[in-house]
Design a protein around this motif. Structure first.
Motif, short mmCIF file in Angstrom:
data_model
loop_
_atom_site.label_atom_id
_atom_site.label_comp_id
_atom_site.label_asym_id
_atom_site.label_seq_id
_atom_site.Cartn_x
_atom_site.Cartn_y
_atom_site.Cartn_z
N ILE A 191 6.71 15.11 8.76
CA ILE A 191 7.05 14.89 6.97
C ILE A 191 5.31 16.46 6.73
N GLN A 192 5.46 16.68 5.53
CA GLN A 192 4.75 17.68 4.31
C GLN A 192 3.22 16.50 4.58
N PRO A 193 2.02 17.40 4.89
CA PRO A 193 1.03 16.94 4.27
C PRO A 193 0.61 16.27 3.19
N VAL A 194 1.51 16.51 1.96
CA VAL A 194 1.43 15.94 0.87
C VAL A 194 2.11 14.97 1.17
N ASP A 195 2.44 14.40 1.87
CA ASP A 195 3.11 12.86 1.67
C ASP A 195 2.67 11.76 2.56
N TYR A 196 1.00 12.86 2.97
CA TYR A 196 0.44 11.92 3.95
C TYR A 196 -0.46 11.81 2.26
N THR A 197 -1.27 12.36 2.63
CA THR A 197 -1.69 12.89 0.96
C THR A 197 -1.51 11.75 0.15
N ASN A 198 -0.16 11.38 -1.02
CA ASN A 198 -0.05 10.42 -2.07
C ASN A 198 0.27 9.41 -1.27
N THR A 199 0.02 8.99 0.11
CA THR A 199 -0.06 7.51 0.34
C THR A 199 -1.71 7.68 0.46
N GLU A 200 -2.58 8.81 0.51
CA GLU A 200 -3.94 8.15 1.37
C GLU A 200 -4.72 7.88 -0.30
N VAL A 201 -4.30 8.32 -1.79
CA VAL A 201 -4.31 8.47 -3.14
C VAL A 201 -3.83 7.14 -3.34
N SER A 202 -2.77 6.51 -2.86
CA SER A 202 -2.71 4.91 -3.63
C SER A 202 -3.60 4.09 -2.91
N TYR A 203 -4.11 4.44 -1.54
CA TYR A 203 -4.64 3.18 -0.81
C TYR A 203 -6.25 3.48 -1.54
N ASN A 204 -6.14 4.58 -1.85
CA ASN A 204 -7.80 5.31 -2.38
C ASN A 204 -8.12 4.17 -3.56
N ASN A 205 -7.22 4.36 -4.84
CA ASN A 205 -6.80 3.92 -5.45
C ASN A 205 -6.89 2.16 -5.59
N THR A 206 -6.17 1.67 -4.70
CA THR A 206 -6.48 0.19 -3.82
C THR A 206 -7.75 0.12 -3.85
N ARG A 207 -8.68 0.40 -3.06
CA ARG A 207 -9.57 0.29 -2.55
C ARG A 207 -10.69 0.25 -3.79
N SER A 208 -10.77 0.74 -4.95
CA SER A 208 -11.27 1.14 -6.42
C SER A 208 -10.67 -0.20 -7.32
N GLN A 209 -9.72 -0.47 -7.26
CA GLN A 209 -9.29 -1.93 -7.70
C GLN A 209 -9.38 -3.64 -7.05
N LEU A 210 -9.77 -2.79 -6.15
CA LEU A 210 -10.94 -3.99 -4.64
C LEU A 210 -12.18 -3.85 -5.81
N VAL A 211 -12.42 -3.27 -5.34
CA VAL A 211 -14.15 -3.19 -6.19
C VAL A 211 -14.56 -3.86 -7.34
N LEU A 212 -13.54 -3.29 -8.21
CA LEU A 212 -13.22 -3.80 -9.36
C LEU A 212 -13.52 -5.39 -9.64
N ALA A 213 -12.78 -5.81 -8.99
CA ALA A 213 -12.36 -7.49 -8.68
C ALA A 213 -13.10 -8.20 -8.34
#
Length: 446
Positions: A191-213
Motif C-alpha cells: 500500500i501507499q504510505p499515505v494510506d497508513y498515514t490516513n488511518t493513523e490520523v483517524s486513530y489520533n482523532n479518536t484518541r483526542s475525542q477520548l481525552v475530551l470525553a
C-alpha cells in the motif's frame, strides 16, 4: 422495548479494567445516589427549616388569642415634688397655699392581663395556619422532586459518558489492529504510505475525542456529587448496569394538573390571599377584649418606709373597639387584595394550560426518542455486520482499504448516534415523569 444486547456484550468485553475496578470498589446505584441526596443535599435541609418555621408561625398566630399577661414594677425617687397652688379661701385660708402632693419615695408592683373575646382578624389569622403549613410541606416535596430530577439526570449523563468512553476505547483497539496490518503492508510496498498515514490520523482523532470525553466525564461526576451533597474529595463510581440491560419506562398516566406540586402551591397561595382579603374586610367589625389588673403600692418620705405598708389596688373591665371611619384606607386595602386574588386565579389558569402543554410535549418527545433509540439500535447491529464482513473481505483482498475505513467510520457513527439517542431517551423519560408529577413514584419504584 428492544435492547441492544450485542452492544452490551461488546462493552463488557472491551472494558475488563473498568469491570475489575467496580468489583474492587463498591459502586453506587441510582437508588443509592437518590437516597443519599435526599438526606444530605443542603436544599432538603433548607426546606425542612421552612416547615419548622411554618409550625412556629402557627404557634404565633394562636398565641394572639390566648391570655396576655404582663408584670411591671417601678421605684420612684421624687427628688423634687411637683407643687400645686390652692386658691385663697379654700379650707378657710385667707391666702393661697402652695402644697406638694405625694411623698419622696414610691414603689409600685402590678400585673395586667388581657383576653381577646372576639376579633375576626385573629380568627382568620389562625385559619391561615393550615394553608401556610401545607405550603411549607409542598416546598419540601418540590425540593425532593428537584433533587430526584437533578441526580437522575446527572446519573444518566455520567453512565452514558462512561459507555461513550468504552466505545472510543474499543474503536482505538480496532484501529490499532488495522494499523498493525497496514504497517506490514506499507513496509512491504503493498500500500501507499499515505494510506497508513490516513488511518493513523483517524486513530489520533479518536484518541483526542477520548481525552475530551474523559474530561467531560470528570465534570459530570463532580456535578453529580454536588447534586447528591457528596464531598468532592470522595470517590464516586456507578454500578447500575441495569440501565443498559433494561431501558427505563415512564409510568404514563392520565394527566391531572392537581398531581403537580407547582399547581398545589398555586392553590395554597390562593387560599392565603383569600384569607388575607377576608381579614382586611373583618377590620370593619368591632373587637371585644377583657382586661384585669392588680397591684400594690407604697410611699414614704423615708427610703426604708417605701418598702413597707403596701396598699393593694385592682381593676377589671371590658373594652369594645368599633371602627367608624379610616379615610377609606381599609377599603383600598381590600380592593388591592381582591385584585391580587383575581390575578392569581388567572395566573393559575394560564399555568394549568402550560402544564398541559409541557406534558404533551414530553409525551411526544418520549415517543420520538424511543423510536430513534430503536432505529439506532438496529443501525449499530447492521453497521457492525458490515464492518465485520468488510474486514474479512479486506483480508481476502476483495475489498480495498477505503472500503474498510468507510465501514469503520459508519460503525463509529452508528455507535455515537446510539449513545446520543440513549441519553435523549433517558432525558425524555425523566421529563415525562416530571411533567405528570410522578417523580416520587419513579424513585419509590427503583
Amino acid at each position: 422495548m428492544k435492547t441492544n444486547t450485542f452492544l452490551i456484550a461488546m462493552l463488557m468485553a472491551v472494558l475488563p479494567s473498568l469491570s475489575g475496578a467496580q468489583n474492587t470498589q463498591q459502586g453506587w446505584t441510582l437508588k443509592q445516589c437518590l437516597e443519599y441526596g435526599l438526606k444530605n443535599f443542603g436544599g432538603v435541609r433548607l426546606a425542612q427549616y421552612k416547615v419548622e418555621t411554618a409550625n412556629q408561625q402557627a404557634r404565633e398566630a394562636i398565641s394572639q388569642y390566648l391570655p396576655q399577661v404582663t408584670g411591671t414594677g417601678t421605684f420612684t425617687d421624687n427628688i423634687k415634688l411637683q407643687r400645686s397652688v390652692i386658691p385663697a379661701g379654700t379650707f378657710g385660708n385667707p391666702e393661697p397655699l402652695t402644697v406638694a402632693f405625694g411623698q419622696k419615695y414610691q414603689n409600685t408592683v402590678s400585673a395586667q392581663a388581657t383576653q381577646t373575646i372576639y376579633d375576626k382578624t385573629l380568627i382568620l389569622g389562625i385559619k391561615a395556619n393550615e394553608p401556610n403549613q401545607k405550603l411549607a410541606e409542598l416546598n419540601t416535596r418540590q425540593t425532593q422532586e428537584d433533587v430526584i430530577y437533578n441526580i437522575t439526570k446527572n446519573y444518566y449523563q455520567v453512565f452514558v459518558s462512561q459507555q461513550q468512553i468504552a466505545l472510543l476505547k474499543d474503536n482505538m483497539t480496532r484501529t490499532e489492529q488495522v494499523l498493525g496490518v497496514l504497517k506490514l503492508q506499507r513496509d512491504n510496498g503493498v500500500i501507499q504510505p499515505v494510506d497508513y498515514t490516513n488511518t493513523e490520523v483517524s486513530y489520533n482523532n479518536t484518541r483526542s475525542q477520548l481525552v475530551l470525553a474523559e474530561n467531560s466525564l470528570e465534570l459530570a461526576i463532580n456535578q453529580l456529587k454536588y447534586q447528591m451533597g457528596l464531598s468532592q474529595d470522595q470517590p464516586l463510581m456507578l454500578t447500575d448496569s441495569s440501565i443498559l440491560k433494561q431501558l427505563p419506562k415512564a409510568q404514563k398516566q392520565e394527566f391531572d394538573p392537581r398531581n403537580l406540586v407547582s399547581f398545589q402551591q398555586g392553590e395554597r397561595n390562593l387560599d392565603l390571599q383569600r384569607i388575607q382579603m377576608a381579614r382586611t374586610k373583618a377590620g370593619y367589625l368591632p373587637t371585644l377584649t377583657a382586661n384585669a389588673s392588680y397591684g400594690t403600692l407604697s410611699f414614704s418620705n423615708q427610703f426604708g418606709g417605701a418598702f413597707q405598708n403596701f396598699l393593694g389596688f385592682g381593676t377589671v373591665g371590658l373594652r369594645l373597639n368599633l371602627p367608624i371611619f379610616d379615610g377609606f384606607r381599609r377599603d383600598a386595602q381590600y380592593q388591592q387584595n381582591r385584585l391580587t386574588v383575581m390575578t392569581q386565579e388567572e395566573q393559575q389558569r394560564l399555568n394549568t394550560e402550560a402544564y398541559k402543554l409541557q406534558y404533551n410535549n414530553a409525551e411526544s418527545q418520549l415517543i420520538r426518542a424511543r423510536t430513534n433509540t430503536e432505529n439506532d439500535d438496529r443501525t449499530v447491529k447492521l453497521a457492525q455486520q458490515v464492518y465485520d464482513i468488510t474486514t474479512l473481505q479486506y483480508k481476502q483482498g476483495v475489498k480495498n482499504l477505503t472500503d474498510l475505513l468507510n465501514a469503520d467510520k459508519s460503525y463509529r457513527e452508528a455507535q455515537s448516534n446510539y449513545i446520543n439517542s440513549l441519553i435523549n431517551y433517558y432525558q425524555a423519560q425523566l421529563d415525562l415523569e416530571q411533567s405528570q408529577g410522578t417523580l416520587l413514584n419513579f424513585y419509590n419504584q427503583l
